[in-house]
Design a protein around this motif. Sequence first.
Motif, short mmCIF file in Angstrom:
data_model
loop_
_atom_site.label_atom_id
_atom_site.label_comp_id
_atom_site.label_asym_id
_atom_site.label_seq_id
_atom_site.Cartn_x
_atom_site.Cartn_y
_atom_site.Cartn_z
N ALA A 41 -0.54 8.20 8.54
CA ALA A 41 0.53 7.69 7.76
C ALA A 41 1.26 8.75 6.85
CB ALA A 41 -0.08 6.52 6.73
N GLY A 42 2.46 8.95 6.88
CA GLY A 42 3.13 10.14 5.98
C GLY A 42 4.49 10.44 6.54
N ASP A 43 4.83 11.39 5.96
CA ASP A 43 6.45 11.73 6.38
C ASP A 43 6.47 12.59 7.53
OD1 ASP A 43 9.05 12.28 5.97
OD2 ASP A 43 8.93 12.77 3.97
N VAL A 44 7.59 12.95 7.90
CA VAL A 44 7.63 13.32 9.34
C VAL A 44 6.60 14.48 9.72
CG1 VAL A 44 10.02 12.59 9.92
CG2 VAL A 44 9.38 14.84 8.76
N LEU A 97 2.10 -2.37 12.58
CA LEU A 97 2.83 -1.47 11.76
C LEU A 97 4.06 -1.14 12.63
CD1 LEU A 97 3.51 -0.22 9.06
CD2 LEU A 97 1.89 1.57 9.83
N ARG A 98 3.81 -0.55 13.80
CA ARG A 98 5.05 -0.18 14.64
C ARG A 98 6.10 -1.16 14.64
NH1 ARG A 98 5.55 5.06 17.88
NH2 ARG A 98 4.08 5.87 16.93
N GLU A 141 -0.72 -7.42 1.86
CA GLU A 141 -1.93 -7.83 2.30
C GLU A 141 -2.47 -9.15 1.65
OE1 GLU A 141 -4.28 -4.49 0.58
OE2 GLU A 141 -3.40 -3.20 2.04
N MET A 148 4.46 5.64 2.81
CA MET A 148 4.57 6.86 3.35
C MET A 148 4.85 6.65 4.61
SD MET A 148 4.52 9.24 1.04
CE MET A 148 4.35 10.52 2.10
N ALA A 149 4.22 5.87 5.61
CA ALA A 149 4.49 5.84 7.01
C ALA A 149 5.95 5.31 7.06
CB ALA A 149 3.45 4.72 7.65
N TYR A 188 -2.15 9.17 16.28
CA TYR A 188 -0.72 8.44 16.11
C TYR A 188 -0.01 8.39 14.90
CZ TYR A 188 -1.65 6.93 21.12
OH TYR A 188 -2.06 6.85 22.51
N ALA A 189 1.20 8.86 14.73
CA ALA A 189 1.82 8.91 13.53
C ALA A 189 2.52 7.47 13.35
CB ALA A 189 2.95 9.93 13.48
N TYR A 190 2.58 6.99 12.04
CA TYR A 190 3.37 5.70 11.68
C TYR A 190 2.69 4.38 12.57
CZ TYR A 190 6.66 9.37 11.30
OH TYR A 190 7.09 10.62 11.17
N SER A 191 1.40 4.42 12.99
CA SER A 191 0.72 3.37 13.77
C SER A 191 -0.83 3.14 13.57
CB SER A 191 0.85 3.64 15.37
OG SER A 191 0.10 2.67 15.92
N THR A 192 -1.18 1.96 13.16
CA THR A 192 -2.59 1.71 12.70
C THR A 192 -3.15 1.03 14.15
OG1 THR A 192 -1.78 -0.27 11.78
CG2 THR A 192 -2.54 1.56 10.45
N GLY A 245 0.08 4.33 1.15
CA GLY A 245 -0.30 4.83 2.49
C GLY A 245 1.00 4.25 3.62
N ILE A 246 0.94 2.92 3.63
CA ILE A 246 1.98 2.22 4.50
C ILE A 246 3.48 2.62 4.11
CG2 ILE A 246 2.79 0.15 5.29
CD1 ILE A 246 -0.24 1.20 6.12
N ALA A 294 -6.01 6.06 2.82
CA ALA A 294 -5.35 4.93 2.48
C ALA A 294 -5.81 3.72 2.58
CB ALA A 294 -4.06 5.04 3.15
N TRP A 345 -3.73 9.73 4.95
CA TRP A 345 -2.66 9.72 4.09
C TRP A 345 -2.00 10.97 3.62
CZ3 TRP A 345 -2.65 6.40 -1.27
CH2 TRP A 345 -1.39 6.32 -1.69
N HIS A 346 -0.87 10.99 3.86
CA HIS A 346 -0.18 12.32 3.60
C HIS A 346 0.23 12.43 1.94
CE1 HIS A 346 4.03 14.61 4.60
NE2 HIS A 346 3.07 15.31 3.60
N SER A 375 0.87 -1.23 0.02
CA SER A 375 -0.08 0.10 -0.01
C SER A 375 0.85 1.12 -0.13
CB SER A 375 -0.90 -0.11 1.09
OG SER A 375 -0.97 1.30 1.70
N GLY A 411 -4.53 0.66 2.29
CA GLY A 411 -3.66 -0.31 3.14
C GLY A 411 -3.96 0.24 4.67
N SER A 412 -4.22 1.29 4.86
CA SER A 412 -4.12 1.51 6.35
C SER A 412 -5.69 1.02 6.70
CB SER A 412 -4.43 3.29 6.90
OG SER A 412 -2.87 3.74 6.43
N GLU A 457 3.86 13.79 12.29
CA GLU A 457 4.05 13.86 13.80
C GLU A 457 3.60 15.05 14.51
OE1 GLU A 457 8.24 12.86 15.17
OE2 GLU A 457 8.32 11.44 13.48
N GLY A 462 8.26 8.21 6.64
CA GLY A 462 8.11 9.04 7.69
C GLY A 462 8.85 8.61 9.03
#
Lengths: 712, 712
Positions: free
Chosen positions: B668-671, A531-532, A466, A418-419, B688-692, A415-416, B558, B633-634, A413, B560-561, B674, A422
């Motif tokens: 989900a995205g670049d920094v 994901l983390r 997926e 991009m995560a 939360y960033a980078y966490s689903t 979006g993932i 996203a 999604w960024h 994906s 994927g998210s 945060e 980031g």
Amino acid sequence: MTELKVNRVAVRKLLDAVKADGRISLTAPEGKLVCDAYGIPVPGEGLAKSAEEAAQLAQGMSYPVVMKIVSPDILHKTEAGGVIVGVKSDEEAMFAYEAILANAKTYKSDAKIEGIQVQQMLKGGTEVIVGSITDQSFGKLVAFGLGGVLVEVLKDITFRLAPISKEEALTQIGSIRAHELLDGVRGSEAVDRKALADIVVRVSQLVTDFPEIVELDLNPVFATAKSAIAADVRIVVDFDYRPREPAHSHDDIVKGMTRILKPKSIAVIGASNEAGKIGNSVMKNIVNGGFAGKIYPVHPKADEILDIKAFRSVKDIPGEVDVAVFAIPAKLVAAALAEVGEKKIPGAVLIPSGFAEAGEPELQAEIVEVGKKHNIRLMGPNIYGFYYTPENLSATFCTPYDVKGSAALSSQSGGIGMAIIGFSRSAKMGVSAIVGLGNKSDIDEDDLLAFFEQDEHTKIVAMHLEDLKDGRAFSEAASRVSKKKPIVVLKAGRTSAGAAAAASHTGALAGNDKIYEDVFIQSGVIRARSLRQLLEFARGIPLLPTPKGENVLIITGAGGSGVLLSDAVVDNGMTLMKMPQDLDEAFKAYIPPFGASGNPVDITGGEPPATYQKTVRLGLEDNRIHALILGYWHTIVTPPMVFAKLLVEVRDEMKAKGFEKPIVASLAGDVEVEEAAEYLYQRGIPAYAYSTELPVEVLGAKYKWARGAGLI
Amino acid sequence: MTELKVNRVAVRKLLDAVKADGRISLTAPEGKLVCDAYGIPVPGEGLAKSAEEAAQLAQGMSYPVVMKIVSPDILHKTEAGGVIVGVKSDEEAMFAYEAILANAKTYKSDAKIEGIQVQQMLKGGTEVIVGSITDQSFGKLVAFGLGGVLVEVLKDITFRLAPISKEEALTQIGSIRAHELLDGVRGSEAVDRKALADIVVRVSQLVTDFPEIVELDLNPVFATAKSAIAADVRIVVDFDYRPREPAHSHDDIVKGMTRILKPKSIAVIGASNEAGKIGNSVMKNIVNGGFAGKIYPVHPKADEILDIKAFRSVKDIPGEVDVAVFAIPAKLVAAALAEVGEKKIPGAVLIPSGFAEAGEPELQAEIVEVGKKHNIRLMGPNIYGFYYTPENLSATFCTPYDVKGSAALSSQSGGIGMAIIGFSRSAKMGVSAIVGLGNKSDIDEDDLLAFFEQDEHTKIVAMHLEDLKDGRAFSEAASRVSKKKPIVVLKAGRTSAGAAAAASHTGALAGNDKIYEDVFIQSGVIRARSLRQLLEFARGIPLLPTPKGENVLIITGAGGSGVLLSDAVVDNGMTLMKMPQDLDEAFKAYIPPFGASGNPVDITGGEPPATYQKTVRLGLEDNRIHALILGYWHTIVTPPMVFAKLLVEVRDEMKAKGFEKPIVASLAGDVEVEEAAEYLYQRGIPAYAYSTELPVEVLGAKYKWARGAGLI
């Protein structure tokens, strides 16, 4: 794998007859013949054509016996009143013969009846199930589970890709949750696991030799201390089934992937001077990222893009081109791809979306066709592109990323993806590659694995996915690669996938996710649960040296952290070292009298840096200890950065002396511990503030990999 | 709870006789009498004194029967050859009588034999276990599990504090993993759960009425569609056992805790002018923290500490003092505490270490004695002290903390307390209190619960603990408080605690952690699985409004998210709303044609802010939806901060219109995400960033609490 003695000719002949009959399942006597041909033990039995014959047969195999209807038209025998158990005498046998016949006629008056099967009745022992199913992605799978009603409720069953070795089968059998039952509980005797494993191996060989056997149930198999006998056999066939063939040889995959990921020349189809356009971002990222190879912008009108000479078509480019990156609308892709083919460019990175994911499967089928015709490997479509840092290559419209390192990441994906970018930037995680796979019209995870396996810059592969288009190819690649480099996978869609209703018993027990889970285990893949975790594992695992054994030691300044760290060690499948007395005393010499030796070594909260120094040094020096977990407690006596610096010093000092072990750290304290954790992480010691679980999870994942790879 | 009809007099009489005999267990006929007195169904049975009598009895209850030796000297009947099952005729009954007698004599020649019990043999149905054990901390517990060998391996058993209501018993029965089995599997009939619940309730009442019954096994209980009958009863007694009595009344606890946590005047024993000393840090923190009450430093020589008049002893302080904070060496504490008692100060905060934790249990016993004598509530020893922000009070040597908020946290360990402070500061988490409990010589978790229950500044209580001194008092307080305020507990030492070997079957199945797990469920406590989770829950839960129903909707940019968020929803025990067609169409109107409606609503990646706005507005507006999970999604089209700001705006706009629902977000995205996550969190949307998984865990915990409190 040693060659099994099996009679393939007999099974071939039997299946040919079934095919000629136009049937899709085997009768019980046929099932028995198949078992006989493959050395799978079954009870004594025979087919009776009259009541007298039934009694005669039963006499020969000793009562009690089971009697069952044999009819190609009756699949659910019990439902049809076609089964009578516990037949104890000649008289009963004759009576049962007539009763079954009558029931069958009532159930289906026109059923073709071949006779009544008389079968030795098995008693005692433990009931288990051995089976096989055929999965769209994974192909032939062999299953093992406990029989009986309870296990059906608890779904305690495990899968492996067929064929498997006896050793693997033993591991499989040992991996059911209630495997203790097989060792005898409350006075019952332990079963012969080797006899069970032998059946599993033979089933796995059978379905491999005869792919048309799409479902098989041995249910129940009665296992005792001396034998394992399949009491009932059920086989379903599909003569149209064809196993998937690998599309490319391993060498071709590596060659093709290398030209895409490490190209000497790139064409950018849809390159643009206009800021905000994807074709502009891609060009900028490639050019400004520092890619040293040749760049050929392709644009219908422009002469130059970003001051680089542009071409009307890829066909106009003078030299050889390794890869074409697409940044044009979906509808234009097929035609441009055909030109790429004519130019003999072997790889295409298809950034555009608007294909299968947008309800346009035909558009996707078209480009796959073009790709096949011209032998072009396709990445995507519907992706952000890819990064390959060793070549300073950002073939993507996303923000550039250039922190070089050893983790290769991929995502299905965007979006993932991009995560991933980031998180990587935020954690300063060095990566070798980040790759978007998107719709996976061609290139998928096993292609990436083949490339990263031989990529000297990659030490770990972390993948978000997926589904697997070809689970078997993935498993084959992963089994090989995971021996050398850890593979971490985040499999999304764990809970949504209800397994399609399946006719067989084994099939009904197979949740889709359970198959993924088991195949990952079989292939040495570490499964991330979030994901983390995927990201933390990608970051932490490559920093740790491989442990040389299972003895984990906790050294902590906070007793409370010690307890939580111990919990986490057990949760993550590791073993707290049982401390030998001499070592215990050696630690005791360094800590206050009210501190606790043993494991955790509790040095207590108020200790100066020297206490951490001495105990860590001892922990690294003694070869009976294989990994260290540190619990730091913020005090004025040993402030966070003092702790962090001394830990790195001791680590380096001992490494110079030849002592190298994985170390992780949990830091409890005020905000200064964040800086200390960061300092440690940047120097190769995975360290986390305010968490006792994360450092242990990272160490646990390293252990899991090392065990799978046979390194400990 | 409706009063059960039971015959207490009969049981009292019987137990008195057992006591007079000097026995610690009941015979089977005695067990049956106890069951009869409490309305617990048992099979027909009688005691035979001769072979003829045995046959006569057996005739009366219809064959087959079981025959068992009755002897106070033979506890393990089967081992002694004292049990014969499946006795089918008068002849067999007479033979069995003699055989059992002979076996018993061989086993133990001097055994006192009272006769042979003849018992109706139960067949069919599902075997379950009902039992009771007595735990040091929790007192009387009632257990329910499935019988049979498999469950013994899988340890599928649940506990509840006795006594329990029928409704609770039904919940308990439904909480075993394999509870589906009770509903009938593969043609077997569903059992009467109410009949089972009735037995559980009666057992729970029995052990409550007669605390000397320290172990009880009904194993097996045969459950059918119509009845539940206990086939075997085993009762162990301990006439010395005394249930724990509450030391303080609820009012006294609240009053005492209020004077400690919200004092009008504080004495600091060991206050010091010397920087680096604990007594100096404590003084500085209290004074500089802005505490508005009176502060009395106590020092043997100094006239002033930090410019505040000092006293030689607390006894010299002129006015009333609410609490004394101790910052003197362990050895001096007892004497100073006696003076505190003489001064009638009702609370002491014992920071010093050097007591039980340092191998000095006598020193701790001494201060407990002094505290009891003078009726002083003791916090600690071996603690960092406490913070109570509404009064600007930092009665601790740690760094001050002043971000006011609604989370009250406590920790048994000092290291974990420091992690709480660090995390709070880093996350800008507002707290009402942070309290160290250390050795818990007196004040423990239930005292804190009683205070925080009525503390208007506290909306959630989050506790780290390693054990509960009085699990029953904790459960009583938690059951009450959790109806009003969420309680989150991180129980450390989950894996280390091997339950002490117990004589009873139920006891052997009781892992210590399983009891904690079940009592937490019974008491409405949310269990955190890690330190980070404890902290995230404390931070996030109080921000969320309580959901009004179970329908959770995911809106994601996203795809994927969306998949990962869906996994997390299921993992955290929530339900993805099944979308009604009209709502589905309403969402469809806002998203591109290739986006996916349904749930998740996939708005696709390239959408402008308006799409997020419209879909979130609709999600808040429609009352069939009860909670929202957003997957951002960024993109350049909707950058992170644009998304964050619009989300807060829509939330506020809809709140003003009366639509308020819990919202959490995964970014989900670049920094830059945060900063956006931080912005959202500070405005009441856990993000939360980078966490689903993290946002969904927080929402799931809120749901768990709301269900436990009966709010949904």
